[in-house]
Design a protein around this motif. Structure first.
Motif, short mmCIF file in Angstrom:
data_model
loop_
_atom_site.label_atom_id
_atom_site.label_comp_id
_atom_site.label_asym_id
_atom_site.label_seq_id
_atom_site.Cartn_x
_atom_site.Cartn_y
_atom_site.Cartn_z
N MET A 31 76.88 53.00 91.83
CA MET A 31 76.97 51.54 91.38
C MET A 31 77.96 50.84 91.77
SD MET A 31 78.76 52.52 87.80
CE MET A 31 80.01 53.85 87.70
N PRO A 65 82.54 55.06 92.64
CA PRO A 65 81.22 54.42 92.64
C PRO A 65 80.87 54.10 94.08
CG PRO A 65 83.01 52.80 92.01
CD PRO A 65 83.64 54.19 92.00
N LEU A 85 82.09 38.71 89.88
CA LEU A 85 81.57 39.52 88.82
C LEU A 85 79.93 39.24 89.15
CD1 LEU A 85 83.37 39.06 85.65
CD2 LEU A 85 83.33 40.97 87.11
N PHE A 86 79.57 37.96 89.15
CA PHE A 86 78.10 37.65 89.37
C PHE A 86 77.57 38.17 90.60
CE2 PHE A 86 78.78 35.28 85.40
CZ PHE A 86 77.73 35.65 84.74
N TYR A 99 79.51 42.55 92.25
CA TYR A 99 79.42 43.65 91.54
C TYR A 99 78.36 43.67 90.16
CZ TYR A 99 83.55 44.00 94.03
OH TYR A 99 84.30 44.34 95.04
N GLU A 100 77.86 44.86 89.94
CA GLU A 100 76.97 44.91 88.58
C GLU A 100 77.87 45.14 87.38
OE1 GLU A 100 74.16 47.29 91.91
OE2 GLU A 100 74.96 48.17 90.17
N LYS A 101 78.62 46.03 87.64
CA LYS A 101 79.34 46.56 86.09
C LYS A 101 80.97 46.41 86.31
CE LYS A 101 75.89 50.45 85.93
NZ LYS A 101 75.52 51.58 85.72
N THR A 102 81.35 46.45 84.99
CA THR A 102 82.96 46.21 85.19
C THR A 102 83.62 47.33 84.36
OG1 THR A 102 82.99 44.90 82.91
CG2 THR A 102 82.46 43.80 84.98
N ALA A 103 84.71 47.62 84.53
CA ALA A 103 85.44 48.21 83.72
C ALA A 103 87.00 47.81 83.64
CB ALA A 103 85.89 49.55 84.60
N TRP A 104 87.41 47.73 82.42
CA TRP A 104 89.05 46.82 82.27
C TRP A 104 89.69 48.14 81.79
CZ3 TRP A 104 90.84 41.84 82.01
CH2 TRP A 104 92.27 41.64 81.67
N ARG A 139 76.13 40.35 82.93
CA ARG A 139 77.53 40.96 83.07
C ARG A 139 78.27 41.06 81.69
NH1 ARG A 139 74.96 41.64 86.95
NH2 ARG A 139 75.47 41.30 88.94
N VAL A 140 78.59 42.20 81.53
CA VAL A 140 79.58 42.34 80.27
C VAL A 140 81.04 42.71 80.70
CG1 VAL A 140 80.11 43.91 78.34
CG2 VAL A 140 77.65 43.15 78.80
N LEU A 141 81.99 41.91 80.26
CA LEU A 141 83.44 42.55 80.51
C LEU A 141 83.99 42.78 79.19
CD1 LEU A 141 85.86 42.94 82.29
CD2 LEU A 141 86.41 40.24 82.21
N HIS A 142 84.19 44.12 79.05
CA HIS A 142 84.97 44.49 77.99
C HIS A 142 86.38 44.78 78.14
CE1 HIS A 142 85.19 46.68 74.34
NE2 HIS A 142 86.09 47.79 74.62
N GLU A 157 76.31 55.98 85.63
CA GLU A 157 75.63 55.46 86.72
C GLU A 157 74.19 54.97 85.97
OE1 GLU A 157 75.74 55.19 90.00
OE2 GLU A 157 77.60 56.28 90.27
N ASN A 194 73.50 50.29 81.50
CA ASN A 194 73.60 49.09 81.89
C ASN A 194 74.81 48.29 82.18
OD1 ASN A 194 70.56 49.26 80.35
ND2 ASN A 194 70.57 48.09 82.21
N LEU A 253 79.21 49.04 80.84
CA LEU A 253 80.28 50.05 80.37
C LEU A 253 81.29 49.32 79.89
CD1 LEU A 253 80.66 51.97 83.85
CD2 LEU A 253 79.22 52.73 81.89
N PHE A 300 85.06 50.16 78.53
CA PHE A 300 86.15 51.21 78.41
C PHE A 300 87.33 51.03 77.45
CE2 PHE A 300 85.85 53.89 82.21
CZ PHE A 300 84.59 53.19 82.97
#
Lengths: 137, 119, 98, 119, 137, 98
Positions: C1, C22, C88-89, C92-97, D112-115, E129, E132, E134, E136
């Motif tokens: 990913m 990833p 972001l758009f 990358y596909e996914k994010t993690a804070w 996109r999701v930014l949590h 993976e 769709n 994540l 955290f």
């Protein structure tokens, strides 16, 4: 006639929480506390920046321009203007690769006579010994 | 018997810091001490009235009111509260609001000060 | 990913970042995370910058803290809020804070 | 153009997490994306009306209203708000309140999701 | 007809912030999300506890008795009752000196069929993976 | 000075505690600080317990987290809220919440 000495110890960097700023605004409030006290009674506030807390003292913080928020830099200058003793740990500045050139050392532009004291941690320890109460932020 | 001044700052509601401060106040009152509790920063959330008591969230209105009945003085930083939209009219009955110098004045004649800062 | 990780603290205590592997990793330094881009602790750059990743630091958060772009480690690209949206758009596909 | 869902949770007001979320929303709207902003936990503080704008505190009511005018959807977790004493009558105009499933539904068709969790 | 898979990753211990609990209550909300969606559309939530997050899974939490607050233990059991996939990192349990005996493994007392999956981090990586998005905590 | 230090987090990131050298030091574990009293990471007790200090852990916070008093390190005395009040007034002069 009595004096109670409070030591405000700032250990964390700014902007992650309001803590460092609240330390400074509360320390500054020592200047108006007499309305609650008897004539001659006093509360003093000394402020020490240690660990990552020294990052609060960096110059040229643009929090107001960018986030419409007053910077810890401006609060630090207020402390000097109001004649509080301000200490910054020399070892911690050095550890983070910073020097006196990088931090606020005075508030001459506001006519403040007080200057920031960059001192070894041992001196901050002695300050803490001399306080009646400690407040760690 | 002595006087204990507790300050709780910027702590998350949802952390247990406010719960701790309230329970410690209760224990100190129980032993005959005088307790002043000062809340500043985000801890001023404690002062707002009509917080609904769900079991999934810390709910301190009830224990706090009991402690006020037993002599606890509890005061919120007025500016910190106003900045958050907590005004006089939505403040819990009996909860005082003052400027920051109140906390320092409380510390003046306190035997012990427990300042709960941190994050 | 393809994962964009936001680091918002200087003393990061979660170990998750060490373990994420990833196929493409971007680390975006925001908030107090921007200290990783500038501070040389005991003369050394932040260990975070040793990771195999593309690094970005938010200019607005550097300036807020009195940190000059000229002190930013050469591995780190200084970006603004608009650039973060594009990253972001587009990258990358996914994010993690974390 | 895509859809960005931002969730901001339990973050301190006074941290810059909410400021970050609002500025990122602005930048995404500016570029023509759709933005849903969900606040839960302590971040529901964002939803309360009449927060006084002091320069010593983050003040987001004004920028938020501008962004709502530009199409930002912003929703607070209803239970998290009620537990804190934030009721319908002191919620900022245009700020929605829903149960937690709203956030998941927003994520359903988000590109996109930014949590923003963390502390 | 589409399904969006969300991965909820809990990395921090309970009670320091509401975060871990909000992770679980939001994950559980996947069960009621269809009111916002078209027929046949779905949102699923998988939950993984990693790092100090595994401390959320300890048995016999007395938060309700002591602080009148529902425990993360009870929320975890709700997740099982509502058939969410729950993963706990095996290495992290071991690192903290904990075993399956110390944590909630099922919610049989409520009639839940699902059980907690104690798995190596590699499996949690694979789960991530496959998601769709994540989240955290 | 006689200092009572409250430790309320497990992953404490401030270094201040390392540097405080009061004549008498008490460390009171509360909140998530109580994990220091019980968790054996990689088989070892928390390094915090190596300090020269008197250690206390709040029973209410142990129980809240599902931690049994029987797992508390022998260096640590389990106390309740009332005991903490007595410690503050009788055994120490100043406090620090780190």
């Amino acid at each position: 006639m009595a004096t109670t000495k409070l030591g405000f110890i700032v250990q964390r960097p700014p902007y992650k929480s309001e803590n460092p700023k609240l330390a400074l605004t509360h320390a500054i409030a020592s200047q108006s506390v007499e309305i609650y006290l008897k004539d001659g009674d006093l509360v003093t506030a000394d402020v020490a920046f240690v660990g990552d807390g020294v990052l609060n003292c960096l110059k040229n913080q643009k929090a107001m321009d960018i986030y419409a928020l007053s910077s810890t830099e401006s609060h630090l200058k207020n402390c000097l203007l109001l004649d509080l003793n301000v200490y910054v740990c020399k070892e911690d500045l050095g550890k983070l690769g910073l020097s006196e050139n990088d931090i606020v050392m005075d508030a001459e532009e506001f006519g403040a006579d007080m200057k920031v004291n960059v001192v070894p941690f041992d001196e901050i320890s002695k300050m803490m010994e001399g306080m009646n109460h400690l407040l760690f932020f | 018997m002595g006087k204990l001044t507790i300050g709780c700052f910027s702590s998350l509601v949802g952390s247990m810091n406010l719960d701790f401060a309230v329970k410690l106040s209760a224990a100190a009152l129980e032993k005959g001490h005088t307790v002043d509790l000062w809340v500043s920063g985000n801890a001023t959330m404690l002062s707002i009235k009509d917080q609904r008591a769900f079991k999934d969230y810390s709910s301190l209105e009830k224990p706090l009111k009991e402690l006020m009945g037993k002599g606890l003085t509890v005061t919120a930083c007025e500016a910190c509260a106003e900045a958050r939209g907590y005004h006089k009219d939505n403040t819990m009955e009996g909860f005082k609001r003052h400027s920051m110098d109140w906390y320092l004045a409380s510390a003046f004649d306190a035997d012990r000060v427990l300042h709960i800062g941190g994050e | 990913m393809k994962l964009a990780v936001f680091v918002s603290d200087y003393r990061n205590t979660v170990e998750t970042l060490e373990r994420l592997k990833p196929e493409k990793l971007g680390i975006i330094l925001v908030g107090n995370g921007v200290y990783h881009a500038t501070v040389k602790e005991k003369g050394n750059a932040s260990p975070l910058l040793e990771k195999s990743a593309d690094f970005y630091a938010l200019s607005e958060d550097l300036e807020t803290r009195g940190l000059s772009s000229s002190h930013v480690n050469s591995k780190v690209k200084v970006v603004n809020y608009g650039d973060v949206v594009d990253l972001l758009f587009n990258n990358y596909e996914k994010t993690a804070w974390l």
